[in-house]
Structure formats: structure tokens, C-alpha cells
Design a protein around this motif. Sequence first.
Motif, PDB file in Angstrom:
ATOM      1  N   SER A  48      60.847  64.942  39.362  1.00  0.00           N
ATOM      2  CA  SER A  48      60.699  64.397  38.013  1.00  0.00           C
ATOM      3  C   SER A  48      61.393  63.042  37.933  1.00  0.00           C
ATOM      4  N   ALA A  49      60.591  61.985  37.902  1.00  0.00           N
ATOM      5  CA  ALA A  49      61.155  60.632  37.880  1.00  0.00           C
ATOM      6  C   ALA A  49      60.174  59.667  37.241  1.00  0.00           C
ATOM      7  N   THR A  50      60.704  58.603  36.667  1.00  0.00           N
ATOM      8  CA  THR A  50      59.894  57.542  36.079  1.00  0.00           C
ATOM      9  C   THR A  50      60.461  56.194  36.498  1.00  0.00           C
ATOM     10  N   ALA A  51      59.611  55.168  36.446  1.00  0.00           N
ATOM     11  CA  ALA A  51      60.055  53.815  36.792  1.00  0.00           C
ATOM     12  C   ALA A  51      59.120  52.810  36.128  1.00  0.00           C
ATOM     13  N   LYS A  52      59.683  51.740  35.592  1.00  0.00           N
ATOM     14  CA  LYS A  52      58.878  50.698  34.963  1.00  0.00           C
ATOM     15  C   LYS A  52      58.202  49.844  36.035  1.00  0.00           C
ATOM     16  N   LEU A  53      56.920  49.570  35.836  1.00  0.00           N
ATOM     17  CA  LEU A  53      56.186  48.717  36.758  1.00  0.00           C
ATOM     18  C   LEU A  53      56.280  47.262  36.310  1.00  0.00           C
ATOM     19  N   THR A  54      56.313  46.348  37.273  1.00  0.00           N
ATOM     20  CA  THR A  54      56.303  44.918  36.976  1.00  0.00           C
ATOM     21  C   THR A  54      54.900  44.398  37.218  1.00  0.00           C
ATOM     22  N   LEU A  55      54.156  44.174  36.136  1.00  0.00           N
ATOM     23  CA  LEU A  55      52.758  43.786  36.231  1.00  0.00           C
ATOM     24  C   LEU A  55      52.614  42.313  36.595  1.00  0.00           C
ATOM     25  N   ALA A  56      51.592  42.013  37.378  1.00  0.00           N
ATOM     26  CA  ALA A  56      51.304  40.632  37.742  1.00  0.00           C
ATOM     27  C   ALA A  56      50.854  39.854  36.515  1.00  0.00           C
ATOM     28  N   GLU A  57      51.022  38.548  36.543  1.00  0.00           N
ATOM     29  CA  GLU A  57      50.656  37.721  35.398  1.00  0.00           C
ATOM     30  C   GLU A  57      49.170  37.803  35.107  1.00  0.00           C
ATOM     31  N   SER A  58      48.357  37.979  36.135  1.00  0.00           N
ATOM     32  CA  SER A  58      46.909  38.091  35.933  1.00  0.00           C
ATOM     33  C   SER A  58      46.541  39.341  35.141  1.00  0.00           C
ATOM     34  N   VAL A  59      47.422  40.332  35.149  1.00  0.00           N
ATOM     35  CA  VAL A  59      47.187  41.582  34.427  1.00  0.00           C
ATOM     36  C   VAL A  59      47.819  41.539  33.048  1.00  0.00           C
ATOM     37  N   ASP A  60      48.981  40.915  32.957  1.00  0.00           N
ATOM     38  CA  ASP A  60      49.739  40.878  31.705  1.00  0.00           C
ATOM     39  C   ASP A  60      50.228  39.458  31.460  1.00  0.00           C
ATOM     40  N   ALA A  61      49.307  38.571  31.114  1.00  0.00           N
ATOM     41  CA  ALA A  61      49.621  37.158  30.949  1.00  0.00           C
ATOM     42  C   ALA A  61      50.648  36.922  29.851  1.00  0.00           C
ATOM     43  N   GLU A  62      50.636  37.736  28.811  1.00  0.00           N
ATOM     44  CA  GLU A  62      51.552  37.557  27.688  1.00  0.00           C
ATOM     45  C   GLU A  62      52.907  38.225  27.937  1.00  0.00           C
ATOM     46  N   GLY A  63      52.974  39.064  28.945  1.00  0.00           N
ATOM     47  CA  GLY A  63      54.229  39.743  29.257  1.00  0.00           C
ATOM     48  C   GLY A  63      54.635  40.773  28.217  1.00  0.00           C
ATOM     49  N   ASP A  64      53.658  41.338  27.503  1.00  0.00           N
ATOM     50  CA  ASP A  64      53.984  42.265  26.422  1.00  0.00           C
ATOM     51  C   ASP A  64      53.485  43.685  26.674  1.00  0.00           C
ATOM     52  N   LYS A  65      52.969  43.946  27.877  1.00  0.00           N
ATOM     53  CA  LYS A  65      52.475  45.284  28.193  1.00  0.00           C
ATOM     54  C   LYS A  65      53.449  46.007  29.107  1.00  0.00           C
ATOM     55  N   VAL A  67      53.996  49.602  31.441  1.00  0.00           N
ATOM     56  CA  VAL A  67      53.444  50.811  32.039  1.00  0.00           C
ATOM     57  C   VAL A  67      54.548  51.483  32.841  1.00  0.00           C
ATOM     58  N   THR A  68      54.693  52.773  32.662  1.00  0.00           N
ATOM     59  CA  THR A  68      55.691  53.545  33.379  1.00  0.00           C
ATOM     60  C   THR A  68      55.029  54.362  34.472  1.00  0.00           C
ATOM     61  N   LEU A  69      55.532  54.220  35.671  1.00  0.00           N
ATOM     62  CA  LEU A  69      55.067  55.036  36.787  1.00  0.00           C
ATOM     63  C   LEU A  69      55.792  56.371  36.735  1.00  0.00           C
ATOM     64  N   ALA A  70      55.068  57.462  36.973  1.00  0.00           N
ATOM     65  CA  ALA A  70      55.655  58.797  36.895  1.00  0.00           C
ATOM     66  C   ALA A  70      55.394  59.557  38.186  1.00  0.00           C
ATOM     67  N   SER A  71      56.366  60.341  38.595  1.00  0.00           N
ATOM     68  CA  SER A  71      56.151  61.174  39.778  1.00  0.00           C
ATOM     69  C   SER A  71      54.979  62.109  39.547  1.00  0.00           C
ATOM     70  N   VAL A  72      54.962  62.781  38.405  1.00  0.00           N
ATOM     71  CA  VAL A  72      53.864  63.684  38.077  1.00  0.00           C
ATOM     72  C   VAL A  72      53.737  63.785  36.563  1.00  0.00           C
ATOM     73  N   LEU A  73      52.508  63.918  36.091  1.00  0.00           N
ATOM     74  CA  LEU A  73      52.207  64.039  34.669  1.00  0.00           C
ATOM     75  C   LEU A  73      51.677  65.444  34.374  1.00  0.00           C
ATOM     76  N   PRO A  74      51.596  65.840  33.113  1.00  0.00           N
ATOM     77  CA  PRO A  74      51.087  67.180  32.781  1.00  0.00           C
ATOM     78  C   PRO A  74      49.724  67.424  33.413  1.00  0.00           C
ATOM     79  N   GLY A  75      49.588  68.583  34.069  1.00  0.00           N
ATOM     80  CA  GLY A  75      48.324  68.904  34.708  1.00  0.00           C
ATOM     81  C   GLY A  75      48.004  68.018  35.893  1.00  0.00           C
ATOM     82  N   ALA A  76      49.015  67.338  36.441  1.00  0.00           N
ATOM     83  CA  ALA A  76      48.820  66.393  37.548  1.00  0.00           C
ATOM     84  C   ALA A  76      47.787  65.325  37.186  1.00  0.00           C
ATOM     85  N   ALA A  77      47.812  64.889  35.917  1.00  0.00           N
ATOM     86  CA  ALA A  77      46.874  63.868  35.441  1.00  0.00           C
ATOM     87  C   ALA A  77      47.131  62.540  36.133  1.00  0.00           C
ATOM     88  N   ALA A  78      46.088  61.709  36.174  1.00  0.00           N
ATOM     89  CA  ALA A  78      46.201  60.399  36.807  1.00  0.00           C
ATOM     90  C   ALA A  78      46.883  59.384  35.897  1.00  0.00           C
TER      91      ALA A  78
END
Length: 298
Positions: A48-65, A67-78
Motif C-alpha cells: 500500500s503506497a502512493t506517490a505524486k507523478l511529475t508530468l511532462a510539460e507537454s501533458v500539463d503545460a499549465e502545471g495545475d494537474k 496524478v497520484t501513482l498507487a501500488s494498487v487500487l480497489p479491484g486492481a483497477a487501472a
Amino acid sequence: MGKGSRKARTTRRAENKRRKVRDVFVGRPFEGLAAEPELIALREFVPSATAKLTLAESVDAEGDKEVTLASVLPGAAAAMVRADGERFVGLQVQTRSSDVSRDLGRSLRWVLDAEPGAVLAAPDTTSEPGENERLQDLLVPDAELEPELHEDFSWWMDSDTEPTGEVALSLERANAAIQPSERIGPAAYWVHAGEKAHLRWVRQEDENEVLKALARLSVRDELALGEDSRYAGSFRAHGLLVPVWDLDPDAHAREWIEPTKQLGARLEEALASLADQPLDAAERRARDGLIGRQFTLR
């Protein structure tokens, strides 16, 4: 031979070519990312672990998005978006394609546009490969990953939501399955597995070089972390080697932090020495013995 037959053959060849491209196995899917060892640890054995992802500028040009990476989500969801709008991408899923990085990249793109409450049950593993779909295209390559380990899965729910019914039961089952774990160094994880405790350490160097360095330490009798520890073996995960040590289960995780640092220094020195000091006969025999102690993590 009619034009229709030739056209059909051409179509089949094109379909076969696309299928072959899709099915090319990527043995080291996270190569090129500084976060590679942590990604492997979170995908393979951290409960059980989480970590903040550092998005590339091409994905998040405004720097306001975010996304948290998770070891596992409910039901092993993607991927999922919590009711409070926090976005998650899951590493431990039920299905995968030939390229795990592409699977995760597609899940990441999905979650950026999803609405609160939305869940992506499984990654897209069937679409033809496209451009800018892999994690290497979507994240800052040299950004480190700083996982936060949790004692349970309460972070699946936002603070205003009380789990009930099947959700509460699923959460209870998931919490009961957690083995106490702590991160005691970069990509180095202590876990208490019932009667035993282990250190699992994902190494980013070439696996053959790591084996040579471990063999050199073994001959020098410097492979253990100290008393009440022993080298247990290693396993491969997504192209990297993960050495494993058995530890005294009665000792707390923090007691192994300094020994792990010292072992890391010895390992770095041994790796550096390989450039001008090839293995001697005793070290080659030790390496062969270490190869025989590789196992599969279950």
C-alpha cells in the motif's frame, strides 16, 4: 488471380504486421526513467503506497494537474478519480500487454480527462501502439519518485466518504492482507512476512554487473547486513535484479537503515572496481552460486 484476392492478402499482411508490433515484448519497460527502481518495487511487492507523478510539460503545460501513482487500487483497477477529484493510476492490475509502460501511459491519459467517481477497470491492452503513449513520453524523465507507504488502504476513499456494503468488505479484506512494510532507502524495502523479515532492493545497474559485485562481496564475506541477516537470493523484475536478504524478524525496520547504507557503499565500491579488476576464479564460482539462488517472487 483476381484483384480481390491480392487485396485480401495485402490486408492480412498489414494486420499481421500491426499485430507483431503490438506483441513485441518490452523486457525493461521503465528504462530511461530515474524512477525505474521505485516503479518496479511498487508494482511488484509494495502493498500500500502512493506517490505524486511529475508530468511532462507537454501533458500539463499549465502545471495545475496532479496524478497520484498507487501500488494498487480497489479491484486492481487501472485508474480512478475519487469523489473529491483526486486522480490515481494503479500499478498492480489484472491484465497487461507486451509493454507495461504503454499500458500505464494510456491509463494516465484516461485519468487526466475523467470525471470524479469514474473508474477504469483495466488498462487498454488491445489498441494499436500510437505516439506519445508511454510513461517516458508523459513524465519528466529525471524526476525521482518519493513513495509514501500506508498501513492500510483508507486512502482509497476521500475523507468525506464512509465505506459501506461491498466497498467496506473489500477494504477490510485488503487491509487484512497487508504485510508491514517500510522504505528504508531508495528502492530498498523492509517487509515483515510473518515468521521472517526481508530486505528487497531493486538495483538500477545492469543485472550481470550487480551479480558480479555481489559475488565480490560474498568472497570478502561482506554480503550480509550484519548479525542475524543473510543473503537469500534474488529475482528479476522488469529487466532489473532485486537482491533479497533475510533479516531478524524481531528487529525494527529502522535498525536496518544504517546497515543498508553501509552495504550500499560496499556494493557501489565493488561495482566500480569491476572496470579494471575482472572477477578472479573464486569470485566467478561465487557468482555462479548466486545465479543458482535466483527465484520467482510469488
